[in-house]
Motif scaffolding. Structure first.
Motif, PDB file in Angstrom:
ATOM      1  N   ILE A 106       0.851  -1.185   0.000  1.00  0.00           N
ATOM      2  CA  ILE A 106       0.000   0.000   0.000  1.00  0.00           C
ATOM      3  C   ILE A 106       0.888   1.237   0.000  1.00  0.00           C
ATOM      4  N   ALA A 107       0.545   2.184  -0.863  1.00  0.00           N
ATOM      5  CA  ALA A 107       1.298   3.438  -0.908  1.00  0.00           C
ATOM      6  C   ALA A 107       0.473   4.532  -0.250  1.00  0.00           C
TER       7      ALA A 107
ATOM      8  N   VAL B  46      -3.707  10.162   0.363  1.00  0.00           N
ATOM      9  CA  VAL B  46      -4.427   9.020  -0.202  1.00  0.00           C
ATOM     10  C   VAL B  46      -3.675   7.745   0.122  1.00  0.00           C
ATOM     11  N   THR B  47      -4.390   6.710   0.558  1.00  0.00           N
ATOM     12  CA  THR B  47      -3.759   5.404   0.620  1.00  0.00           C
ATOM     13  C   THR B  47      -4.444   4.510  -0.405  1.00  0.00           C
ATOM     14  N   ALA B  48      -3.624   3.780  -1.170  1.00  0.00           N
ATOM     15  CA  ALA B  48      -4.147   2.914  -2.231  1.00  0.00           C
ATOM     16  C   ALA B  48      -3.087   1.872  -2.538  1.00  0.00           C
TER      17      ALA B  48
ATOM     18  N   ASN C 219     -13.100   0.940  -3.270  1.00  0.00           N
ATOM     19  CA  ASN C 219     -13.113   0.538  -1.863  1.00  0.00           C
ATOM     20  C   ASN C 219     -11.711   0.313  -1.297  1.00  0.00           C
ATOM     21  N   LYS C 220     -10.713   0.229  -2.178  1.00  0.00           N
ATOM     22  CA  LYS C 220      -9.336   0.052  -1.701  1.00  0.00           C
ATOM     23  C   LYS C 220      -8.631   1.392  -1.499  1.00  0.00           C
ATOM     24  N   ILE C 221      -9.317   2.490  -1.910  1.00  0.00           N
ATOM     25  CA  ILE C 221      -8.689   3.811  -1.851  1.00  0.00           C
ATOM     26  C   ILE C 221      -9.288   4.606  -0.703  1.00  0.00           C
ATOM     27  N   ILE C 222      -8.432   5.156   0.151  1.00  0.00           N
ATOM     28  CA  ILE C 222      -8.923   5.993   1.241  1.00  0.00           C
ATOM     29  C   ILE C 222      -8.325   7.385   1.081  1.00  0.00           C
TER      30      ILE C 222
END
Ligand code: ZN
Length: 280
Positions: free
Chosen positions: A91-92, A102-104, A129-132
């Protein structure tokens, strides 16, 4: 099933985004923030990570992507997500040019499916849904006085979040200020049992609407991907998606071209870049 601790390779068919590979070895940015890079080389490096068999080796090797720029995103941290029952994934954590964090999955940045926090292009729907997205902690031009409501001027839309601690309960776009305020109000009611917005609804709405009006007046919306062909005397509508032109057609009128672009965005990106009313 992927062995524990491995990154799955990116297939050519998965490559997407508006990225032009060019003959360079070092990434560089233009003054406008656009970053051109050698995407094939990045993918080779990413796929080479899958040779790592230990978590330590994987994290160590993935460091070559640290502080690199992918579109508007600059990677600040890379970590391994190990949700039970799911394949571990790199995760970056990145900072977008607009200030949001952003985390993705790292692979989405490398394969070009994620170029910003959603403030410039719609986020890829299937993997949303994997991106915050975490709102910028500093007051920047996108934030408003209403908690959890942001104005994405580059897309002429509102962005609503409700984050409590580390958990994000709501992450939605809204075409109008009224819609944004109501999404946030309903989320607060649902989560906290009541909402501060009830008390200040009229004032907040007036303030948000004014912000939007001022912005739109100063930055008249431009439909992306349409242009006038002087030689043919026709309007061209284009959309680049997953490594190819999925729309590249000419039309007699500007209106038709704008409509074609809108429809292609909805069909291929899952939603349009701007609210429909601006495609005129
Ligand atoms: Zn952004």
């Amino acid at each position: 099933m992927m062995p524990d601790g491995k990154a799955s390779p990116i297939l050519n068919s998965e490559i997407s985004g508006c990225i032009r590979p060019i003959e360079i070895t070092e990434p560089f940015s233009l003054p406008n923030g656009t970053c051109y890079r050698d995407i094939e080389e990045d993918i080779r490096k990413f796929n080479a990570l899958s040779l790592q068999t230990t978590v330590a080796g994987l994290l160590h090797e993935s460091a070559l992507f640290l502080f690199r720029q992918f579109g508007w995103l600059t990677i600040q941290e890379i970590y391994l997500s190990r949700n039970p029952g799911k394949t571990p994934e790199l995760i970056a954590k990145s900072r977008c040019r607009c200030g949001n964090i952003v985390t993705a999955p790292l692979r989405m940045l490398v394969d070009g499916s994620l170029n910003d926090c959603g403030c410039t292009t719609p986020l890829p729907k299937q993997e949303a849904n994997k991106i915050i997205v975490y709102q910028s902690e500093r007051p920047i031009r996108w934030t408003t006085t209403v908690d959890g409501i942001q104005w994405f001027g580059s897309r002429y839309i509102w962005f609503v979040t409700l984050t409590v601690g580390q958990r994000c309960f709501v992450r939605k776009y809204a075409d109008t200020a009224k819609e944004a305020l109501e999404i946030r109000r309903d989320a607060e009611r649902q989560y906290f049992g009541r909402s501060i917005i009830d008390q200040y609804y009229e004032i907040m709405l007036a303030e948000l609407e004014e912000l939007e009006q001022i912005y739109v007046r100063r930055h008249p919306p431009e439909v992306p991907g349409i242009s006038w062909d002087k030689t043919e005397k026709r309007w061209i509508a284009r959309l680049w998606y997953r490594g190819k032109w999925i729309l590249n057609k000419s039309f007699k009128t500007r209106k038709e071209a704008a409509k074609a672009r809108y429809e292609a965005e909805v069909r291929y990106l899952g939603e349009s870049t701007m609210p429909e009313r601006y495609y005129v």
